[in-house]
Design an enzyme around this catalytic site. Structure first.
Site, PDB file in Angstrom:
ATOM      1  N   ARG A   1      -3.457   7.902  55.351  1.00  0.00           N
ATOM      2  CA  ARG A   1      -3.189   7.028  56.487  1.00  0.00           C
ATOM      3  C   ARG A   1      -4.184   7.353  57.592  1.00  0.00           C
ATOM      4  NH1 ARG A   1       2.722   6.910  58.923  1.00  0.00           N
ATOM      5  NH2 ARG A   1       1.919   5.009  59.865  1.00  0.00           N
TER       6      ARG A   1
ATOM      7  N   ARG B   1      10.932  19.868  43.618  1.00  0.00           N
ATOM      8  CA  ARG B   1      11.248  19.696  45.035  1.00  0.00           C
ATOM      9  C   ARG B   1      11.269  20.972  45.848  1.00  0.00           C
ATOM     10  NH1 ARG B   1      16.402  16.425  43.246  1.00  0.00           N
ATOM     11  NH2 ARG B   1      15.978  17.880  41.565  1.00  0.00           N
TER      12      ARG B   1
ATOM     13  N   TRP C   1       3.848  16.297  39.711  1.00  0.00           N
ATOM     14  CA  TRP C   1       3.938  17.632  40.314  1.00  0.00           C
ATOM     15  C   TRP C   1       4.980  17.653  41.450  1.00  0.00           C
ATOM     16  CZ3 TRP C   1      -0.904  20.929  39.916  1.00  0.00           C
ATOM     17  CH2 TRP C   1      -0.772  22.167  40.545  1.00  0.00           C
TER      18      TRP C   1
ATOM     19  N   GLU D   1      -0.032  17.253  52.113  1.00  0.00           N
ATOM     20  CA  GLU D   1      -1.039  16.485  51.384  1.00  0.00           C
ATOM     21  C   GLU D   1      -2.031  15.866  52.364  1.00  0.00           C
ATOM     22  OE1 GLU D   1       0.501  13.602  48.617  1.00  0.00           O
ATOM     23  OE2 GLU D   1      -1.508  12.952  48.015  1.00  0.00           O
TER      24      GLU D   1
ATOM     25  N   ARG E   1       7.600  16.166  41.857  1.00  0.00           N
ATOM     26  CA  ARG E   1       9.008  16.105  41.461  1.00  0.00           C
ATOM     27  C   ARG E   1       9.673  17.483  41.497  1.00  0.00           C
ATOM     28  NH1 ARG E   1      11.290  12.259  39.356  1.00  0.00           N
ATOM     29  NH2 ARG E   1      12.893  13.364  40.514  1.00  0.00           N
TER      30      ARG E   1
ATOM     31  N   ARG F   1       5.502  22.832  32.761  1.00  0.00           N
ATOM     32  CA  ARG F   1       4.189  22.186  32.801  1.00  0.00           C
ATOM     33  C   ARG F   1       3.129  22.891  31.978  1.00  0.00           C
ATOM     34  NH1 ARG F   1       6.064  17.318  34.018  1.00  0.00           N
ATOM     35  NH2 ARG F   1       7.303  17.356  35.921  1.00  0.00           N
TER      36      ARG F   1
END
EC number: 2.1.1.148
Lengths: 301, 301, 301, 301
Positions: free
Chosen positions: D124, D114, D110, D120, D112, D223
């Site tokens: 981390r 841009r 997805w 997201e 890709r 898609r």
């Protein structure tokens, strides 16, 4: 050792053939071309192609018919001026194409830099290699207790041993099952586009990544920074060395005006003036939050 | 003649110096490097640099260590497959840098293609040349009576003469006043960033324009099309010739699958099937609007 | 007065109709919607639509299910943190759509900001209005004698009068000829796409411009800056007021960490530390170029 | 069931508060706002915000002061014309913001695309949930034997059972170890940014994704296509339903001129003409490769 002998032979073949060109070339970069510089335990960075040099930045800034400025000294002065005053378009006139091998969790951070061209190895079409990133013991860091997004000291003793054991065993088992699922010996074989979902984020992928110098420097500023995750920072640091050999004036300006530079907020500038005028400025009378004051002291203290 | 002798000398100097490189080179493109190909009355297109070749497209598509495929025939087949199935990223791995001289009203259309790098000659900083586009008589077209956005037959007689006279006289006068306003002889001299506003849109500007092959082909598809304005189409056509010499396989695939291709709507495909099955399909029973039926007949009729 | 009574009536109609929505709304921005705020002599800026608010920035940063943080105070703290640490993606989650009327030479600078969506009034299809930017006397600046790209004091006396006369007369004549060339009374009429080339760069155009908040703030940082050309700066300043009412926390952070902030080079930071430690730092022992020292003194001196 | 009761309560709170606005609203889209539509076993798509409607496309295309065209019929005709003739900028004037929960291997495809804005969920900073995509038995497909990049029939019997067992057991074990490694009970706890690397690509992530209508339709064309991987196609299909309710004219035009349309190469168009003229065209005399002829027959045969 990241390369098979076939791969090394292909690289050697490319490095053995010299061609004539009228284009700008950079001897320092020709020396790097195609070579794979190791990063992490199985990764690498290698230059596949480049366009332009320091003079090309000046040539574009001046929209000139020939090379950049007449003298090398003028070129450097112009490049430093352009960098200092945030003129980005002349730096976009240089382009770099890299082949990078990297763990998937690093690739997921990297791809967030959208202004670049990417061709990634397709795990829908091809079979991934059995290669996983396992951190060296000194990089097996604990969660930071002061920064939710960072890491602290390295783990030690049994805890470190257990973590390494988990990472290794889970990778191995996941790959064994991946290989078994896609096998068509004595069975249909699961579609590759599905089987790949069993592989953990420390599996290695690879891609061709092409980017202009302006956007590359932006990437390096963020990813060669001490706040970047170690596993992407080592890639950025390796690329920094290549850029320093490719466009030395631009890279030096980047070090002075970006990497080593500091942005001071309006409040910080105000405090600076007061301090230079001899006033005693403290956390209490600075007009900043605790966190900003700490960051400020980190710079000037 | 668009180039001064100084400019020609700079170009000759660049063309006289050959360098060694390990990078991919294309002899057909080396022959074009730096030369200025004339477009319109004072414009030109010239290649300043290029990155990649047909093999580089395959190399990236395969994320390979060496060159593209083993055989040239495989390369062509792969490139045609990629083009036909709208795989855009491998084509982004080639890059072209042009120096273009063009009228401002053409530049204003051109710049709408955002995925490119541009350095334009700065009229805030520098003084524009006294060069204006004056259409050749055969290009002095009337407004189309069928298409609000197009042009019809060439003007003739007195009307044509009057139009040419206006364009020439107004350009000349505007430039005289521009030059007079910025002059600092016996006066302060108006700021260049202000004086430029007096110049009409047929004045020539120039820029460095850098773009990847995928976005370049998209530009060419729209601007080399018969619906594009003549004055930008001639630039696109000149660039098409350069691309054909640079990446011949990719260019041939582009001709077959884009330039010469036709997109049929769901309704058109339905009509096609009925026609091939022997049914008589007419404007009345086709299920399309008048305009679409006319476009459809233009293709298959 | 930039609007015709028809246009004002259309705006009034839109402002008279209130609708129900579940989306985030900002009362301060609703008050601006559709109104045309005048800029320069015939231009304007007006908000056509907006998406998001301060809370939407936090909501996206946290990828949350509901609104942003629980308390307004937390929202402000988070926004300031994100701005200070160059987290750009949460600011991209707000979007602004403007209708702008502006001279062509301003539009040519503006369009260089590529990460935005634009629909410009088409002079291939439609006829441009007879409206030209003629600077007010106090903005009729001389070329700067210290900065090749800037402007100095306002022109005065005869010189100012002559410049104004040229700008007015040339615009008027160019438009008369434009109108005469495209007329189809008693003649064919030149194609609009050609006739427009006779119009100078101070003619007004208009467009719809849509941009996310991150890229908008980048635009404002460069164009609301004192080094920006006056004629684009006044647009940026007008937009700043709208943004301050739309996302007040983000705008305040932008003022503190961008507009009012200063980036210090590695050399400057070194000098700062020496000065705060009590050392006398001078142009001679500072390790910077003359120009950089002057810029440094401009900040801390 | 993808939502916790807390999350559902937050959504309900947002849906319970109606606000007044002057902006364009679409009742069909208001009905969808904030609701989570399930996709796959734990994923969802939900609309967080939208900007514009069908009329806004026309309004921008005309650079008008008020709404789009006077009549709804004209709006539809204009939108179909714009779509048919590849005018992309008016469609960029509508914007959609989604919150999506999806497996990591889907997210990697997805991203890709841009030209979109993304935030997201950060692994981390935060801890990922124990949720993994396990295909339903009918989607457990074998590798295609005709297409290296596709899938064939569903696996059956023991093979299917074994694959499911591997996927489930490996996910469970990987998550157990992930949780154990980051735990700070009786140990330091591994940094989250490292521990995440143990999780396989079927773990769920989530993001805010904001995109303009032109780029969204491009995403949907690729898609929602039958060649797209099933696991991303179901997301595209869910989004198609939302778009159909949001901008019905644009969506219908998209179905006719993109989704249901076919691009014919120059060779195919030539064959078509010959067939319609009554000639018998065969694989031997068609001038196409085997593969192209098969694709051609798939359309017209």
């Amino acid at each position: 050792m990241p390369l098979s002998s076939d791969q090394q032979a292909e690289i050697d073949a490319l490095r053995s053939e010299t061609r004539q060109t009228l284009r700008a070339t950079v001897p320092g970069m020709e020396a790097h071309l195609y070579k794979a510089y190791p990063v992490l335990d199985h990764g690498f960075v290698r230059v596949v192609d480049y366009m332009g040099d320091d003079a090309a930045i000046c040539q574009a800034a001046r929209v000139s018919y020939g090379k950049g400025t007449k003298s090398v000294q003028n070129d450097e002065g112009l490049i430093r001026y352009l960098m200092r005053h945030w003129h980005s378009t002349p730096f976009e006139m240089c382009e770099l194409k890299l082949h990078v091998k990297l763990p998937v969790f690093v690739a997921r951070q990297w791809i967030r830099h959208r202004t670049a061209n990417v061709n990634e190895y397709s795990a829908r079409y091809s079979i991934l290699d059995r290669e996983f990133y396992i951190p060296a013991p000194e990089n097996l860091a604990a969660q930071s207790v002061v920064n939710n997004q960072g890491r602290g000291q390295a783990l030690t003793g049994e805890e470190a041993a257990r973590v390494l054991e988990y990472l290794k065993a889970d990778s191995t088992r996941a790959y064994d099952h991946y290989a078994e699922m896609i096998s068509d010996e004595g069975q249909q074989g699961l579609a590759r586009e599905l089987a790949r979902m069993n592989l953990p984020a420390n599996v290695y992928t690879q891609w061709y990544w092409k980017v202009d110098l302006h956007n590359l420097l932006h990437f390096l500023r963020l990813r060669a920074d001490t706040h970047a995750q170690y596993e992407i920072r080592v890639y950025a640091e390796e690329i920094c060395k290549l850029v320093a050999d490719w466009v030395p004036f631009a890279y030096k300006a980047f070090e002075d005006y970006r990497l080593g530079a500091v942005t001071m907020s309006a409040q910080m500038v105000d405090c600076l003036r007061r301090m230079i005028a001899g006033e005693e400025v403290t956390e209490e009378n600075c007009g900043m939050s605790k966190r900003e004051w700490r960051e400020f002291m980190g710079v000037v203290g």
